[in-house]
Every structure is written in C-alpha cells, then in structure tokens.
Design an enzyme around this catalytic site. Sequence first.
Site, PDB file in Angstrom:
ATOM      1  N   CYS A 103      -4.090  -7.114 -11.176  1.00  0.00           N
ATOM      2  CA  CYS A 103      -2.922  -7.028 -10.293  1.00  0.00           C
ATOM      3  C   CYS A 103      -2.044  -8.273 -10.351  1.00  0.00           C
ATOM      4  CB  CYS A 103      -3.372  -6.781  -8.859  1.00  0.00           C
ATOM      5  SG  CYS A 103      -4.192  -5.195  -8.618  1.00  0.00           S
TER       6      CYS A 103
ATOM      7  N   CYS B 270      -3.916   0.576   3.522  1.00  0.00           N
ATOM      8  CA  CYS B 270      -3.927   0.493   2.061  1.00  0.00           C
ATOM      9  C   CYS B 270      -2.511   0.407   1.514  1.00  0.00           C
ATOM     10  CB  CYS B 270      -4.611   1.724   1.473  1.00  0.00           C
ATOM     11  SG  CYS B 270      -6.260   2.052   2.155  1.00  0.00           S
ATOM     12  N   SER B 271      -2.347  -0.343   0.434  1.00  0.00           N
ATOM     13  CA  SER B 271      -1.027  -0.502  -0.178  1.00  0.00           C
ATOM     14  C   SER B 271      -0.582   0.783  -0.850  1.00  0.00           C
ATOM     15  CB  SER B 271      -1.039  -1.643  -1.200  1.00  0.00           C
ATOM     16  OG  SER B 271      -1.990  -1.396  -2.215  1.00  0.00           O
TER      17      SER B 271
ATOM     18  N   LYS C  46       1.960  -3.421   0.972  1.00  0.00           N
ATOM     19  CA  LYS C  46       1.715  -2.370   1.955  1.00  0.00           C
ATOM     20  C   LYS C  46       2.904  -1.419   2.088  1.00  0.00           C
ATOM     21  CE  LYS C  46      -0.245  -0.014   4.857  1.00  0.00           C
ATOM     22  NZ  LYS C  46       0.579   0.967   4.194  1.00  0.00           N
TER      23      LYS C  46
ATOM     24  N   HIS D   1       3.071  -0.970  -4.744  1.00  0.00           N
ATOM     25  CA  HIS D   1       2.295  -1.794  -5.670  1.00  0.00           C
ATOM     26  C   HIS D   1       2.188  -1.170  -7.056  1.00  0.00           C
ATOM     27  CE1 HIS D   1      -0.503  -4.544  -7.308  1.00  0.00           C
ATOM     28  NE2 HIS D   1      -1.630  -3.957  -6.932  1.00  0.00           N
TER      29      HIS D   1
END
Length: 397
Positions: free
Chosen positions: A83, A208-209, A334, A338
């Site tokens: 990431c 969760c993103s 968030k 992402h």
Amino acid sequence: MSSNGILDKVAVVGMGCTSFGELWGASTDDLLVDAVTQALGGRDADLVDAYWLGTVGSGQSGLTLSRPLGLDYRPVTRVENFCATGSEAFRNACYAVASGAYDRVIAVGVEKLKDSGYSGLLRTEPPGDGTAPELSLTAPAAFSLLDPAYTGKHGVAPEQMRAAMTHVAWKNHRNGARNPKAQYRSEVSREKIEAAPKVAGRLGVYDCSGVSDGAAAALIVRAEEAKDYVDNPLYVKALSLVAGPMRGAFDPAYDFTTFPEVVRSAKDAYRQAGIEDPRTAISFAEVHDCFTPTEIVLMEDLGFAEEGQAWKDVLAGEFDAEGRLPVNIDGGLKSFGHPVGASGLRMLYEAWLQLRGEAGDRQLPDPRTALTHNLGGRPGGCVSFVSVVGRELGVCG
C-alpha cells in the site's frame, strides 16, 4: 538506522489527482493520462526526463505508462511496495532528481480495483515456508486484532474504544464530504457507523477504507529551480521508508498495539526534517487509516499522542479539522478511497492543495508543514513510509 536525507534538495511544482471511486467509465490508461496531464499543468510532456510508476496490480513494466502517454523513449520505472506503492514512486523520483541524474521527473500512482470483480487487493501471496501465518488472514481480520490488544494493554473499556473508532470514521467521512474528488462524499452519523454490519471482529463496514479506482501524479524538480515553474512549490523535507523483519506473528514480545516500522520511519523522517516535537512542527497529517483502529494506533506511533492516550485525544477532537493537529482532512483512505498504487500520492496532493491555500471548503488556516504516512502489510510485519513537506525552505523544528 542511518539516512542522510535530501532536505530542500527537491520540490514539487505540479500535481494531479483524479476523482476516486467506482470509475467504470475510465480505464487505467484514462486515469494515468488524466493525473499526469493535471500535474504537467499545460507544460509540454517533452520536458520530463523520466517517470516512476507505482501500481500493485494494474500493469506490469514501464510500458503501462509509456503507451497511453505516447512517451518518446523516456525511462519509466515501475515500482511496487504494497500500500506504500505510490509513496515509493515518489521517493525514488525525488532521489533521482536530488542525485543530479535528472532535472525533471514525474511520479505517478494508479490502481483499478473495481474492474477485478473482487472487493480487495489485486495480489496473491507468494509461496512461503509457513512462518508468516498472518498472511492467511484477510486485511480486516488482521487489523481487527489492534482493537482488543489496545484495550487490554491500556485498560480502555471496550465501549470507549468503540466510541473512538466510531469518531475516526465519523471525522473522516465528515472531511470527505467536503472533498469533490472523494469516493464517499456524505457525512455518516455515529449511530449508522455503530449499527453497520460487522466485517471482522468489531470492525464494521464503516471502519474499513473504500475499495476504489484512481490515480495521482507529481512533477518534481530541483529546489533551486522550483520557482522557475511555480510561485509556491512544495519543498521536500524528509522521506523515510523502512521494511520490518515480519516476526510479529511468532514474536511473543509483539503485542499488536503498535507498528514498530512506523515508529522507526517517523523518527528517521523527523531527524531528516529537523523536527523535535511533531505535535507542534506538523500543521496537518495524512495517514494510512485503512481501518479505524489503525488511525488510533498511528497517532501514538507518529508521536502525535502519548502511549495509551490516543483514544482520548481522538474523542476530544484533537485530530478533527478544527483540532490542534488535523488528520486526514481530505477524508483519508476511509472516505477518499484506497486505489492502492495511488494513495501515497493522493496524500501528497492534499498537502499540495493545503499548503498553497487551494483546498476550498476544507482549507486550514495558514498551514506550513504536512506529513504523509503510508503503511503496507499487516500488524507484525509491514513497510512504512513517512514524508514531510513544507511551503518554505529550512528545517521544520
């Protein structure tokens, strides 16, 4: 750990970022062209000497970028670091200019996650010897371990930790609602966050993103030439990347309440930038809030809160847009989303806007320095990247 740093040797003079989201009508090529075109700001692409492309699963080799841009035999290096891939592209591009190898380069990150039909990262685990059992967990399951570990170690009541996690989600959705490029642009009530279906442990959907498509890019030059391109560049103060030994899953000393890699990379970045107290030297931060308890733990690992106190600071609004140190003012992973290869450069894009006074409804009053942080991997074994940028020359302490 020893690193010399490149304080004020390079500067960002142009940036671009696409909208993030479920971009069914845009291909990887479209996103790359859009982000790079924005970063060039009307300049001729021929002035760029070299490119660094970050993507995890949306292309292989530099041809992923050279073909849609129609590059005329320029060097394009494709990098990947979980990431932190977008940040890795930026780090390598900055070093290339600082070394004198090139005068003008572009770092770009991209990911098309939605087209896979799979809600998660586009990767498979390489063969191993079985000593990394945490890799068999989903990302939500792995990061959900932070919650009970933190409450147990610091004596935090589960309902207090749940309230802090909810506040992180509420804050970042509130910030993202003010961002026209964010994946999720609506505020979400605390009640809705806490009532959401559970994904892993106590992590609900809103902990969760977002899984999204997107791209971002930065044009980088030598600092002494930056004002030949733009009146208000971003000067790079520090770049630090560390990779952990990945022993957490079988090391009895690891307790899932910290990311040692983040602590190391933050200390290194602060030393490079001349920062003694990040709580006063940093105007705002963009951090890797892949899951809500992650952001809470990061506040301590980055030195923004005392050990065991971050949950209190979160609930007190210390990291809200109006707080003492705004965190994820653009919505973070968030709310902004992402797309893995783009996230690190997306964070830098917010620094670009804020430090130039161009962030619109979410503009902070007179910010001078910004920190970006990327985390790739899992608790117990990850890579961590920290950058510090500023709008003026000189150390940040």
